[in-house]
Design an enzyme around this catalytic site. Structure first.
Site, PDB file in Angstrom:
ATOM      1  CG  ASN A   7      -1.841   1.110   1.348  1.00 14.92           C
ATOM      2  OD1 ASN A   7      -1.801   2.022   0.518  1.00 14.92           O
ATOM      3  ND2 ASN A   7      -2.712   1.083   2.338  1.00 14.92           N
ATOM      4  CG  HIS A 180     -13.423   3.526   3.322  1.00 17.75           C
ATOM      5  ND1 HIS A 180     -14.150   4.462   4.035  1.00 17.75           N
ATOM      6  CD2 HIS A 180     -12.115   3.836   3.510  1.00 17.75           C
ATOM      7  CE1 HIS A 180     -13.332   5.299   4.623  1.00 17.75           C
ATOM      8  NE2 HIS A 180     -12.087   4.952   4.316  1.00 17.75           N
ATOM      9  N   GLY A 210     -11.132   8.371   8.078  1.00 17.56           N
ATOM     10  CA  GLY A 210     -12.114   8.587   7.016  1.00 17.56           C
ATOM     11  C   GLY A 210     -13.250   7.619   7.286  1.00 17.56           C
ATOM     12  NE  ARG A 239     -11.077  13.019   3.321  1.00 17.89           N
ATOM     13  CZ  ARG A 239     -10.888  11.699   3.406  1.00 17.89           C
ATOM     14  NH1 ARG A 239     -11.860  10.896   3.796  1.00 17.89           N
ATOM     15  NH2 ARG A 239      -9.744  11.186   3.076  1.00 17.89           N
ATOM     16  CG  ASP A 281      -7.327  10.329  17.883  1.00 13.69           C
ATOM     17  OD1 ASP A 281      -8.143   9.762  18.653  1.00 13.69           O
ATOM     18  OD2 ASP A 281      -6.346   9.748  17.404  1.00 13.69           O
ATOM     19  CD  GLU A 332     -12.046  -2.806  13.869  1.00 19.09           C
ATOM     20  OE1 GLU A 332     -11.074  -3.153  14.548  1.00 19.09           O
ATOM     21  OE2 GLU A 332     -12.006  -2.747  12.617  1.00 19.09           O
TER      22      GLU A 332
HETATM   23  P1  ADP Z   1      -7.680   5.243   9.197  1.00 15.13           P
HETATM   24  O1  ADP Z   1      -8.876   5.758   8.471  1.00 15.13           O
HETATM   25  O2  ADP Z   1      -6.530   6.202   9.241  1.00 15.13           O
HETATM   26  O3  ADP Z   1      -7.288   3.814   8.864  1.00 15.13           O
HETATM   27  P2  ADP Z   1      -8.517   4.117  11.741  1.00 15.13           P
HETATM   28  O4  ADP Z   1      -9.457   3.111  11.200  1.00 15.13           O
HETATM   29  O5  ADP Z   1      -7.279   3.636  12.394  1.00 15.13           O
HETATM   30  O6  ADP Z   1      -8.172   5.232  10.709  1.00 15.13           O
HETATM   31  O7  ADP Z   1      -9.347   4.988  12.809  1.00 15.13           O
HETATM   32  C1  ADP Z   1      -8.803   6.100  13.450  1.00 15.13           C
HETATM   33  C2  ADP Z   1      -9.863   6.634  14.403  1.00 15.13           C
HETATM   34  O8  ADP Z   1     -10.228   5.605  15.330  1.00 15.13           O
HETATM   35  C3  ADP Z   1      -9.382   7.819  15.213  1.00 15.13           C
HETATM   36  O9  ADP Z   1     -10.394   8.816  15.264  1.00 15.13           O
HETATM   37  C4  ADP Z   1      -9.213   7.211  16.589  1.00 15.13           C
HETATM   38  O10 ADP Z   1      -9.449   8.142  17.591  1.00 15.13           O
HETATM   39  C5  ADP Z   1     -10.308   6.174  16.605  1.00 15.13           C
HETATM   40  N1  ADP Z   1     -10.044   5.211  17.689  1.00 15.13           N
HETATM   41  C6  ADP Z   1      -9.045   4.321  17.784  1.00 15.13           C
HETATM   42  N2  ADP Z   1      -9.120   3.678  18.987  1.00 15.13           N
HETATM   43  C7  ADP Z   1     -10.172   4.209  19.645  1.00 15.13           C
HETATM   44  C8  ADP Z   1     -10.775   3.990  20.932  1.00 15.13           C
HETATM   45  N3  ADP Z   1     -10.282   3.095  21.760  1.00 15.13           N
HETATM   46  N4  ADP Z   1     -11.866   4.729  21.250  1.00 15.13           N
HETATM   47  C9  ADP Z   1     -12.358   5.640  20.408  1.00 15.13           C
HETATM   48  N5  ADP Z   1     -11.849   5.886  19.184  1.00 15.13           N
HETATM   49  C10 ADP Z   1     -10.775   5.195  18.821  1.00 15.13           C
END
Ligand code: ADP
Length: 400
Positions: A7, A180, A210, A239, A281, A332
């Site tokens: 990737n 996605h 995203g 976004r 975040d 998740e």
């Molecule tokens: P990407 O789109 O970059 O792959 P991810 O699927 O890793 O992103 O998701 C990132 C988001 O998931 C961030 O907003 C992060 O805060 C959120 N996230 C990760 N762990 C937790 C958690 N334990 N509780 C709440 N949000 C979380």
């Protein structure tokens, strides 16, 4: 059979090596700061410590060469020879209208991918550069492209055509493409298996940095919230998601924004960051909200509200729903958000068990369905890399 999944981003190259006979990951890693200086983190499954180094990566080619040396290294590797890699699967965000399914990428396909860079300016060039580098370094094996858009290649025309002059679609291919798709395809497939029903009506919520929501029936996507670009749909980290388009032109006039300035505003300064003023975040926003920050609370309420609206519209499009799925970082992990989204959806047949939702283990499939609910609700961890490896394997097997 071993398959390498790559990737490539503008300054990064993530990789994962699969043993497809065992369905396991042999090694994974990430080359970062390509074109700046270089960092690599590499982990062989089962090893205690990840390998970390700071080699110089002027381009994707030097990065992939380094990765192959590491994979065959006596101490840090897991392969006797590069020849053990049967094929490489490449992640592409965009396959345009022509690359409607995962495919082996040769000169003709690469030329097409280059021709659609104007509609895919951010992801296209680095992904093509990563592909070319891998083809140069591994010229004797097939290179397969897996496209996020291809899951949406069977959307009905009334779902992908925008209500603007039709000639503009014909001239510029401006339409809903959806993104996605590899993740939605993976989790929808898992949900189908869990339901034991190939014809199931499934709504999948990929909520990460995203975010997008997709409606699937009979294994095919019929609508999705992202559009011409990943900008449409639910609010995301930075976004905006879907807004009244006139807000953009009005602000351009009031703030003397150029087109690029407006894109920056909508892509980088909006969404959860823009509303909360705290962070993009979710974890930071939750923390601020818990301390009483009203804008952080508003950002999370607005997110749940918009997700709920799209779920409702997809239940209408599907004329019912058999399963609702949450995946990706927020989907998740953020229990509060799942609770908020599923609250008062019983009229649509959706209800979750609060206690199960609150104790759902990380990284595992978990069913949240409340007793008596018509539709089943799941948390299903996504695995786009495995999906890419699976597609790559199936293409090379059918090639022989
Ligand atoms: P990407 O789109 O970059 O792959 P991810 O699927 O890793 O992103 O998701 C990132 C988001 O998931 C961030 O907003 C992060 O805060 C959120 N996230 C990760 N762990 C937790 C958690 N334990 N509780 C709440 N949000 C979380």
């Amino acid at each position: 059979m071993k398959i390498l999944v790559v990737n490539a981003g503008s300054s990064s190259l993530k990789y994962r090596l699969f043993d497809m006979d065992r369905g396991t990951v042999l090694a994974k890693g990430n080359c970062e700061r390509i074109g700046i200086d270089g960092i690599i983190t590499h982990t062989v499954t089962g090893s205690k410590e990840p390998y970390k180094a700071t080699p110089v990566f002027p381009n994707h080619r030097t990065a992939i060469e380094y990765v192959l040396r590491l994979l065959t290294d006596k101490k840090f590797g897991c392969l006797g020879s590069v020849k053990e890699i049967a094929a490489v699967g490449h992640r592409f965000a965009h396959g345009g209208e022509r690359l409607r399914a995962s495919a082996e990428l040769k000169e003709e396909e690469i030329a097409y991918l280059e021709s659609i860079v104007p509609i895919n300016p951010l992801h296209g060039p680095p992904a093509i550069s990563g592909l070319k580098a891998c083809r140069e370094v591994m010229p004797d094996i097939p290179h397969v492209g897996v496209f996020d858009t291809s899951y949406y290649s069977d959307l009905p025309d009334y779902a992908y055509i925008y209500p603007i002059p039709y000639e503009l679609y014909e001239k510029y291919r401006v339409r809903r493409y959806g993104f996605h798709g590899t993740s939605h395809r993976f989790v929808a497939g898992k949900a189908q298996e869990l339901l034991g029903n190939k014809d199931a009506k499934i709504i999948t919520c990929h909520l990460g940095n995203g975010s997008s929501i997709t409606a699937t029936v009979n294994g095919k996507a019929i609508d999705t919230s992202m559009g011409f670009t990943p900008q449409d749909g639910v609010p995301m980290g930075t976004r905006s998601g879907g807004i009244d388009p006139t807000v953009v032109t009005y602000l351009m006039k009031r703030e003397q924004l150029t087109a690029d300035g407006a894109e920056k505003l909508l892509n980088e300064k909006s969404g959860l960051l823009g509303v909360s003023g705290v962070s993009s975040d979710c974890r930071d926003i939750r923390e601020a909200a818990a301390k009483g920050n009203l804008r952080a609370q508003l950002a999370m309420k607005l997110l749940a509200h918009n997700i709920k609206k799209i779920i409702g519209s997809y239940v209408a499009e599907l004329n019912g729903v058999d399963a609702l799925v949450f995946t990706a970082g927020i989907g998740e992990n953020d229990r509060e958000l799942r609770q908020e989204v599923c609250k008062d959806l019983d009229a649509l047949g959706i209800a979750i068990d609060e206690e199960v939702n609150a104790t759902c283990p990380r990284g595992e499939i978990c069913e949240l369905t409340a007793k008596g609910a018509r539709a089943r609700t799941f948390v299903i961890p996504t695995d786009e890399e495995y999906m890419i490896a699976r597609d790559t394997l199936s293409i090379i097997q059918n090639r022989k």
